[in-house]
Scaffold this motif. Structure first.
Motif, PDB file in Angstrom:
ATOM      1  N   GLU A 106      -0.074   7.280   6.552  1.00  0.00           N
ATOM      2  CA  GLU A 106      -0.552   7.820   5.450  1.00  0.00           C
ATOM      3  C   GLU A 106      -1.581   9.004   5.977  1.00  0.00           C
ATOM      4  N   HIS A 113      -2.817   1.748   8.976  1.00  0.00           N
ATOM      5  CA  HIS A 113      -3.443   0.225   9.316  1.00  0.00           C
ATOM      6  C   HIS A 113      -2.372  -0.770   9.284  1.00  0.00           C
ATOM      7  N   THR A 161       0.913   0.965   7.809  1.00  0.00           N
ATOM      8  CA  THR A 161       0.990   2.131   6.884  1.00  0.00           C
ATOM      9  C   THR A 161       1.121   3.544   7.660  1.00  0.00           C
ATOM     10  N   GLU A 191       1.820   8.130   1.638  1.00  0.00           N
ATOM     11  CA  GLU A 191       1.734   6.747   2.517  1.00  0.00           C
ATOM     12  C   GLU A 191       2.809   5.789   2.153  1.00  0.00           C
ATOM     13  N   ASP A 219       0.870  -1.189  -0.123  1.00  0.00           N
ATOM     14  CA  ASP A 219      -0.028  -0.006   0.056  1.00  0.00           C
ATOM     15  C   ASP A 219       0.804   1.217  -0.086  1.00  0.00           C
TER      16      ASP A 219
END
Ligand code: ZN
Ligand code: ZN
Length: 362
Positions: free
Chosen positions: A325, A296, A323, A339, A232
């Motif tokens: 972000e 998350h 992460t 992120e 991500d």
């Protein structure tokens, strides 16, 4: 992609068995498919796993996956049954377990009733035992995440020349997803976000037909899935020379993101890591425009424990991938989000996404 059975899966089942014993249950019935995969390596649309506090685990799946199960977990007893959970409930009762734990967050009321009918054994919800185990990754999992993130970085670099005025958001999203697959991804980890100009004010904007224009900030949020693990990353770029307010906003979000990364240490409260990013944004008068949590956990799911929000509590630990972000979203004008996926380590976080965070002017 199926991983082959290594010590990893057996070790995970041993850790779960210890939790089952602590909870005073004879066994736990695992029905959440992603949890079955975590504990066995079997990626299927129909399977369940019985893990006793003491003794070998039993897998159940239907005929479509029997061959795969024999391949990825050959040492495990496998029942070939379409009604996998019912078959294992019957097995648990026959084994003399007094209480069978189950995953209340996964079983529907209807399926729970079917299990209660299948066998005479008390069923007890045991909470998110497997999700709690999944929070801390082993090095094999971190290796898969690292590769997923490397593919993500490579795809961004390859697609950069296509991010220019006149190209639609949708075309950029498709180019990113295609590049990730070309570089070895199983597919995108989630629906890619490409949000240009005023659309950047919508954190989860669906890329559409808007053409990128000079003067836009463009937010690209995407990631690769590799070996079942989800990367991500978000970068915000400028199309043409950015205005002063755009540079200032970018610098603010970057400062916030770097502060949160620095705070992501073993033992840190997730709330405090969130606050490290939220502080500078609030001080700059944009607190209301940072409308979501800091980040998350990532792993076999794109969003998993721990959730890094200002209202969530819990401590970070070594080998927890998360992460960071932060974003600021200004209605009608645009937004900036930056992120990275990183792993909490004792000596400081290991960044898995390594694409530059200098503001790219394209
Ligand atoms: Zn993202
Ligand atoms: Zn994210």
């Amino acid at each position: 992609m199926q991983e082959t059975q290594g010590d990893g899966h057996a070790a995970r089942r041993r850790r779960l068995a210890a939790l089952v014993a602590d909870a005073g249950a004879g066994a736990v019935l695992v029905t959440r498919l992603v949890n079955v995969r975590y504990l066995t390596g079997l990626d299927s649309s129909n399977a369940a796993l019985l893990v006793p506090a003491d003794g070998p685990a039993v897998l159940a799946t239907d005929g479509r996956y029997a061959g795969m199960a024999a391949e990825v977990c050959p040492e495990m007893e496998t029942l070939v049954e379409r009604r996998a959970a019912e078959a294992l409930t019957t097995r648990a009762a026959a084994s003399g377990h007094r209480v069978l734990g189950f995953e209340a967050h996964d079983l529907t009321v209807e399926r729970h009733a079917a299990l209660a009918e299948a066998a005479d054994i008390p069923l007890r919800p045991l909470g998110h035992l497997v999700e709690d185990l999944r929070r801390v990754k082993d090095e094999e999992e971190i290796g898969l995440l690292r590769e997923a993130c490397a593919i993500t970085d490579r795809a961004f670099e390859a697609v950069l020349p296509e991010i220019r005025a006149g190209v639609t958001e949708r075309a950029v999203a498709i180019a990113l997803e295609r590049a990730m697959v070309d570089f070895g991804a199983e597919g995108p980890a989630f629906d890619s976000i490409v949000a240009s100009g005023p659309n950047g004010a919508v954190p989860h904007h669906h890329p559409g037909g808007r053409e990128l224009q000079r003067g836009d900030l463009v937010t690209l949020d995407f990631g690769a899935r590799y070996g079942g693990y989800h990367a991500d990353m978000t970068r915000t770029v400028a199309i043409g020379e950015p205005a002063g307010w755009q540079r200032d906003l970018y610098a603010l979000v970057l400062r916030a993101q770097l502060a949160s990364i620095a705070a992501a240490r073993p033992g840190a409260e997730t709330r405090d890591v969130d606050a490290a990013a939220r502080g500078p944004i609030t001080d700059a008068g944009h607190g209301d425009a940072f409308t979501h949590g800091l980040g998350h956990g990532v792993g076999l799911e794109i969003h998993e424990a721990p959730l890094m929000g200002y209202d969530r509590t819990g401590k970070l630990m070594d080998r927890v991938p998360i992460t960071a972000e932060p974003g600021v979203y200004l209605a009608g004008r645009g937004g900036v989000r930056i992120e990275d996926t990183l792993v909490v380590r004792p000596g400081g976080p290991e960044l898995l996404t390594t694409t530059t965070k200098d503001l790219l002017v394209l």
